[in-house]
Design an enzyme around this catalytic site. Structure first.
Site, PDB file in Angstrom:
ATOM      1  N   GLN A   1       0.843  -1.197   0.000  1.00 50.32           N
ATOM      2  CA  GLN A   1       0.000   0.000   0.000  1.00 50.32           C
ATOM      3  C   GLN A   1       0.875   1.243   0.000  1.00 50.32           C
ATOM      4  OE1 GLN A   1      -3.459  -0.256   0.052  1.00 50.32           O
ATOM      5  NE2 GLN A   1      -3.545   1.931  -0.216  1.00 50.32           N
ATOM      6  N   PHE A   2       1.356   1.646  -1.179  1.00 48.94           N
ATOM      7  CA  PHE A   2       2.251   2.805  -1.260  1.00 48.94           C
ATOM      8  C   PHE A   2       1.584   4.080  -0.771  1.00 48.94           C
ATOM      9  CE2 PHE A   2       0.085   3.518  -5.243  1.00 48.94           C
ATOM     10  CZ  PHE A   2       0.128   4.892  -5.431  1.00 48.94           C
ATOM     11  N   THR A   3       0.262   4.143  -0.804  1.00 44.62           N
ATOM     12  CA  THR A   3      -0.429   5.367  -0.409  1.00 44.62           C
ATOM     13  C   THR A   3      -0.309   5.657   1.088  1.00 44.62           C
ATOM     14  OG1 THR A   3      -2.567   4.254  -0.146  1.00 44.62           O
ATOM     15  CG2 THR A   3      -2.062   5.187  -2.322  1.00 44.62           C
TER      16      THR A   3
END
Length: 141
Positions: free
Chosen positions: A74-76
């Site tokens: 989950q890069f966000t």
């Protein structure tokens, strides 16, 4: 590394109509974000922390009751929306750095004896879960 850890009663990840990862019953859904200075050692530390985190019913951990985990990149989690209305992703490590470290978290959990489902790195994923509690914690390693 950052992780959003949710106590769940079942969770799944679907990519292009195909279920690629799934757990049933009590367990944890773990969203993992990687930043530039993260290392394999930090990934191992995160895995140990998640595996022993006492947030399941009766203050048990996954290691106590052999509960499954669903780990999703989950890069966000490293999005920054402090200025303006559009987040920046400068804090997130690029895929060639992040993917092996998310894989390392999964590998370390499995080495500890965990049953781990996963998402698919870089894919557009649909995550479904039943948050039990609701109970959600943020870990930063």
């Amino acid at each position: 590394m950052r992780a959003v850890v949710q106590r769940v009663d079942g969770a799944s990840v679907v990519v292009a109509g195909e279920t690629v990862g799934e757990i049933s019953g009590e367990g944890l859904c773990v969203l993992v974000g990687v930043t530039h200075e993260d290392t394999a050692e930090k990934a191992a530390q995160l895995a140990r922390k998640v595996w022993s985190l006492r947030i399941l019913s009766g203050e048990k951990s996954c290691s106590d009751v052999n509960a499954p985990l669903l780990v999703i990149s989950q890069f966000t989690l490293y999005g920054d929306a402090r200025k303006g209305r559009r987040p920046t992703w400068n804090g997130a490590a690029p895929g060639e750095v992040a993917e092996p470290l998310v894989d390392e978290v999964v590998d370390q959990l499995r080495a500890l004896g965990a049953t781990v489902g996963t998402g698919r790195f870089g894919a557009s994923m649909r995550v479904s879960l039943t948050n039990d509690g609701p109970f959600t914690v943020l870990l930063e390693i």
